[in-house]
Design a protein around this motif. Sequence first.
Motif, PDB file in Angstrom:
ATOM      1  N   THR C 145       0.834  -1.203   0.000  1.00  0.00           N
ATOM      2  CA  THR C 145       0.000   0.000   0.000  1.00  0.00           C
ATOM      3  C   THR C 145       0.864   1.247   0.000  1.00  0.00           C
ATOM      4  OG1 THR C 145      -0.094  -0.184   2.410  1.00  0.00           O
ATOM      5  CG2 THR C 145      -1.976  -1.011   1.168  1.00  0.00           C
ATOM      6  N   THR C 307      -0.588   3.937   5.649  1.00  0.00           N
ATOM      7  CA  THR C 307      -0.433   2.772   4.774  1.00  0.00           C
ATOM      8  C   THR C 307      -0.672   1.490   5.557  1.00  0.00           C
ATOM      9  OG1 THR C 307       1.931   2.822   5.237  1.00  0.00           O
ATOM     10  CG2 THR C 307       1.205   3.839   3.192  1.00  0.00           C
ATOM     11  N   ASP C 310      -4.391   1.031   5.955  1.00  0.00           N
ATOM     12  CA  ASP C 310      -4.995   0.616   4.683  1.00  0.00           C
ATOM     13  C   ASP C 310      -4.707  -0.848   4.385  1.00  0.00           C
ATOM     14  OD1 ASP C 310      -4.532   3.734   2.807  1.00  0.00           O
ATOM     15  OD2 ASP C 310      -6.073   3.068   4.232  1.00  0.00           O
ATOM     16  N   ALA C 311      -3.467  -1.249   4.590  1.00  0.00           N
ATOM     17  CA  ALA C 311      -3.105  -2.627   4.291  1.00  0.00           C
ATOM     18  C   ALA C 311      -3.965  -3.586   5.099  1.00  0.00           C
ATOM     19  CB  ALA C 311      -1.621  -2.860   4.599  1.00  0.00           C
ATOM     20  N   SER C 337     -10.639  -3.220  -4.511  1.00  0.00           N
ATOM     21  CA  SER C 337      -9.931  -1.949  -4.614  1.00  0.00           C
ATOM     22  C   SER C 337      -9.391  -1.729  -6.010  1.00  0.00           C
ATOM     23  CB  SER C 337      -8.771  -1.918  -3.606  1.00  0.00           C
ATOM     24  OG  SER C 337      -8.204  -0.629  -3.565  1.00  0.00           O
ATOM     25  N   GLY C 366      -8.470   4.567   0.424  1.00  0.00           N
ATOM     26  CA  GLY C 366      -7.721   4.522   1.661  1.00  0.00           C
ATOM     27  C   GLY C 366      -7.227   5.858   2.168  1.00  0.00           C
ATOM     28  N   GLN C 371      -5.255   3.168  -3.379  1.00  0.00           N
ATOM     29  CA  GLN C 371      -4.824   1.775  -3.292  1.00  0.00           C
ATOM     30  C   GLN C 371      -5.379   0.929  -4.430  1.00  0.00           C
ATOM     31  OE1 GLN C 371      -2.586   1.768  -1.314  1.00  0.00           O
ATOM     32  NE2 GLN C 371      -3.062   2.873   0.567  1.00  0.00           N
ATOM     33  N   VAL C 379       1.045   0.249  -5.970  1.00  0.00           N
ATOM     34  CA  VAL C 379       0.091   1.345  -6.109  1.00  0.00           C
ATOM     35  C   VAL C 379       0.835   2.586  -6.584  1.00  0.00           C
ATOM     36  CG1 VAL C 379      -1.588   0.560  -4.427  1.00  0.00           C
ATOM     37  CG2 VAL C 379       0.358   1.891  -3.669  1.00  0.00           C
TER      38      VAL C 379
END
Lengths: 288, 326, 400
Positions: C145, C307, C310-311, C337, C366, C371, C379
Motif C-alpha cells: 500500500t 499505509t 490501509d493494508a 480496490s 484509503g 490503493q 500502487v
Amino acid sequence: MIDLINFYIVPGLVLGSIYALGAIGITLVFSILRFAHLAHGDLATLGAFIAFAIVSGIGASPWAALPFAMIATAIVAVGIDKVFYDYLKERPKILTVMASLGMALMVRSVIQVVWGVDSESYARGIVRPENYFGIRLKDREILTVLAMVVLVVVLQLFLQKTKWGKAMRAMSDNPDLARLSGVDNRLVTIMTWSIVGGLCAAAGFFLGINSEVRSMMGWNMLLPMFAAAILGGVGRIEGAVLGGLIVGLAEELSVLILPSEYKAAMAFAILLFMLVVRPTGLLRGKVL
Amino acid sequence: MEIWGLLNYAIFMATFIGIYALLSLGLNIQWGLGGLFNAGIAGFFGVGAYTSAILTTQPVDGRLGGFDLPIVIGWISAMIVAMLIAWPIEKICSRLRSDYLAIATIGIAEVIRLVIKSEDWLTNSARGITQVPRPFGDLPYFESQLAYLVIVVALVIVAYVLIERQLKSPWGRMMRAIRDNEPAARAMGKHIESRRQEAFIFGAAFMGLGGALFAHLNRSITPEAIDPMVATFLIWIMLILGGSGNNRGAILGAVVVWIIWSFTEILTDQLPHEYAIKAKYIRIFLIGLMLQLVLRFRPEGLLPEPQSGTPMPSEATGQKTKEREA
Amino acid sequence: MKNFKSVLVGGLLAATALAGSAAADNIKVGIIGGISGPIAAMAPAMVDSAQLAISQVNEQGGIGDGQKIDVVLGDSACNPQNATDSVTKAVNVSGIVALVGPHCSGATIAAANSVTIPAGILLISPSATSPEVTSLDDKDTVFRTVPSDDYQGRALARTVLGNGTKKVAVTYLNNDYGKGLAESFKAEFAGNGGEITDFAAHEEGKASYRSNLAELAKGGADTLMIFDYGDGSGLTILRQALENGFFENFIGGDGMKSDAPIKELGGENLSTFLASSPVGEKSQSLEIFNEAFKAAGGDPDAIFVTTSYDATFLTALALEKAGGDKTKMSASLRDVSNGEGEAILPGEWEKAKKLISEGTAIDYKGAAGDQNFDEKGDVPGTYALFKVSGDAFELVSEMK
C-alpha cells in the motif's frame, strides 16, 4: 578557513572530547582489569538516560542532573561487576569479554523497555551558537570540552597524588606484586568501576546534550572509543584524551576526502592502522 | 493442517539451524582450535552470500555480475572468496592478542558492511541482490523446503566429517599444542603464524558457505542480513553454550540457541498487545542473560572439548590460565 | 547426552506447537514488523494503526458469520533472518491466512521468497518501498500500500521544480529507503533542468553531521532535500542545519513527516520545513482516519500509519470477499480496490459487509491513497506536500 574551523574542527573537538571521556574508561578497564569492556557504550547510554529521567521527572536542569547520573551509573557499574564479572576473575580474560558483551545486550534492552526506542532530548527546541569573533560555539560545546578537561585533570591528580590512585596504578602494572605490597585488589576494583561508571555517564550525557538521547547511542560509539584508547596507548590517560580528540577530528575531517557514508569507517581505519603499525599506541602504552 | 504446519516449521528451523551450524563450526576452527577471537563473522557471512549471489544471477545494468553460473559454482566461489578475504585480515592481525583481534574484526565486519551498503556497481548497495536462484525452488512449498534441508544437512555432515578428520590429524594436534602452550610449541620449531593463518582461513571458508546458503534460501541478499546481532553474536553464544573446541558442541549450540531465540518470540506473542512490543526488547535481554548463565555455571559449554591423550595433572582451566597470561 | 539433546529439542518443539494451537476458531492475520532493530521507533505506531483496523472490523460484525480476527504479532527486526523466522512461524504454527508486513524491504523480499509465495499466503507490506519488491516472482500474492520509491521521488522532483526551486542539495540515508527516493528524485529533477549541487549519502547514528552539511552547502543551494527518517538521523541533520544556519529551506520525503522533529525541535523553528506523504484523492479518507486514530490514542502524523491501516483494512475486505477461501485472496483483494464500485472509506466495515453480501462491487479509498493495485501489486500513489503548523502537519498542496 573560518568554515573549516566552525564546521569541521569544532564539531571534531566536541565529538573528540566525548570519545575521550569514554576512552579513558576503556583504557582504565584495559589496564587495571585487563579486558576489553564491550559494555562500555551501553553503560554510557544508561548514564544519559538516567540524566534524562531526572530532567523529565523533576524538571531539573540537565547540568544539575549530571552529577547524580554519574553517581548512579557508578553504582550500577560496581553492581554489575560484583554480580557478573567478579566470579570470572581467575579464569581466562576472554570469558569476561564475552560476559561484558552479554551485559551490553542486557543493559540496552532494559533501557529500551523502560524508556522506549524513540529519540529524546534534554531540552526542547534548537539552540543557535554564539559568535565569538567569527567562531561559532554553543555554550554546551564549550562546557563539553571544559568538562572533559576538568575531569581529566581531577583524575590525573587522583591517580598521581592520592594513596588510592597509586594503588590503582600499582594494580595496573603488576597485580600480584601489588597484592603483596598490601594493596586490596577488591577495593581497587570497586574504585575503578566507580570511576569508569562516572566517566561513562559523562560521555553519554555530553553525547546526548550535543545531539539526541537514543537507545543505540552508546553502542554506536563503542568502536570509536576503543580506537581512541588503543590509538593513545592502553593505560595512558593522556593517550586516551589525545586518541579521542584525534578520532573525533578525523571523523569530521574525513568528509573532505571520502564519500560521506564512509565517515563511520574512519574510526576503524585508524584503529586498524595503529594495531598494525604501532600497537603500543602514540604514547607508548601497554600491549596486553 | 496442523501437522503439516508444524512439519514445515520444523523443516525451516532445521535448515536455519544447519546454516548456523556451519557458521558455528567455522568459528570453532578459528576459536576452539586456533584461539582466534573472530568477532566479525558477519563480514565473512556477507562476503560469501554476495559472492554467490553476484555469480549466479542474471545480468543487470550498472552492476557487476550476471554471470548466471550454476549454483554449485556460486557456493564454491563463496568459500574461496571468503578465504581470500580472510588471508590479509589474519596477516594484519596475526600479532594481536585476543581482545585486540576481537575489536579489529568487529571493525572489519563493519567496513565490509559499509562497502556492501554503499557500492552500487558491486552489490546494488542498499537494495541488495534479488532473484537469486534456489535449488529445487520450483517445487511446491513442503517439497522445496525439504529438498533444501537435505542439501544443508548433507553439507553440515560433510563439513563435520572433514573438520573432525583435520582435528584428529597431526595438524589438529599441533594447533591444540600451539593454543595451549605457545612458547613450548615455538621452542619446538613450529611455525605459529602459518598455522594460525590456516585455522583462520579454514574457518572462514565455512562462514562464506553459510552466507551463500542463506542467500539462496531466501532468493535474495540485502545488507540488513549482515547485522552483527544475528550474524556474529548469536553464533558466539551458540559456540560458547555448545562447547568451544568441540564440533558436536558447535552443532548442538546452534540447535539450542536458535530454538530458544525462536521460541522466545512465540512466548512474547502470547502477551497482550501493549506488552508484546516491549517484550520483543526483552528477547535480547534473555539472550544476554543466557550467555551470562552459561559463563557462570558451565563455561566449557554443554559438550566440553574432548581431552585426547592423558589428562594433565592440573585440570583444564587452572594450568591454561597461567600459560595464557604469561 | 544424545538423549538429553533429543528431549530438549522435542520439548521445545512441543511447547512451540502448544503455543500455536490456541483459539482455532478465529481467523488469524499476521502483523509482522521491525519492532526491534533500526526502525524500532517507527514500528509501534504502525502496529497500532493496523490494530485499529482489526478492532473496527471485529466491532462491526467480524468476518463472514461473525468470526473475529485474531492478530498474530511478530518481530522481523528489519533483517531477513528474523523476518523469515517469524513469518514461517506465523504461517505454519499460528496458521495466518494473510500477512500485513514486514516493514523493511529486505525483510519483505526474504519472507516472501521463502514462505508466503510458496505457501500462497497474501502479503501486503505497508512500508517496503524498494523497487525490487515489484520484480518478485510472486504468483500475484505480494502487494503493497506504499508506493515504490520511484513514484514519490519523481513526484517530489516535479513539485519542487514547479515551485520554482531549481537548485538543491540532496542528502540521503544510506539504506534502501533513502537511496531509492534520492535516486528517483535525482533522475527526474536533473532530467527536467534542475541542478543538484551536491548529492551525498550519510550513515545513521552519528553524533554530528555538521561536516556533511558544510560539504553539501558548498554548492550554494539554499534548499536541502532530506531523504531520511524524522526520528533518526534525519532529526539530527535537521537540528544541526537549523542551528548552524545551513540552508534556508528543507524538504523531506514521507519518512521525515514524523512528529519527532516537531516534538524535539519545536514547530516554531520548522517554518521552512516541508514533507511529502502519500494521501488519498478524497482527502476525506485521511481525515476520517486521523480522527479515528487520534481517538484510539495514536498519533496520526507518525510515519506509515496510514499505509499500515490501509493494508490491514484491505486484508479484512479481501477476507470477507473471498468468503474464507485462501486461494481466492489475491483476486478478492483486487476486486475490492480496483477503482470501480461503491466507495468504502476507512472504518466503514459494516457498510462494506452489507454490500459484499449483496454482491455489489465496492472500492476502498484509503487514508494513504486509493490503493488501486496495478498488475504487479504496486500502487501509484498520490502525494501531498505538508508543512508544519503549530503542533501538527498541515496539507499545503497536492503533488502531481
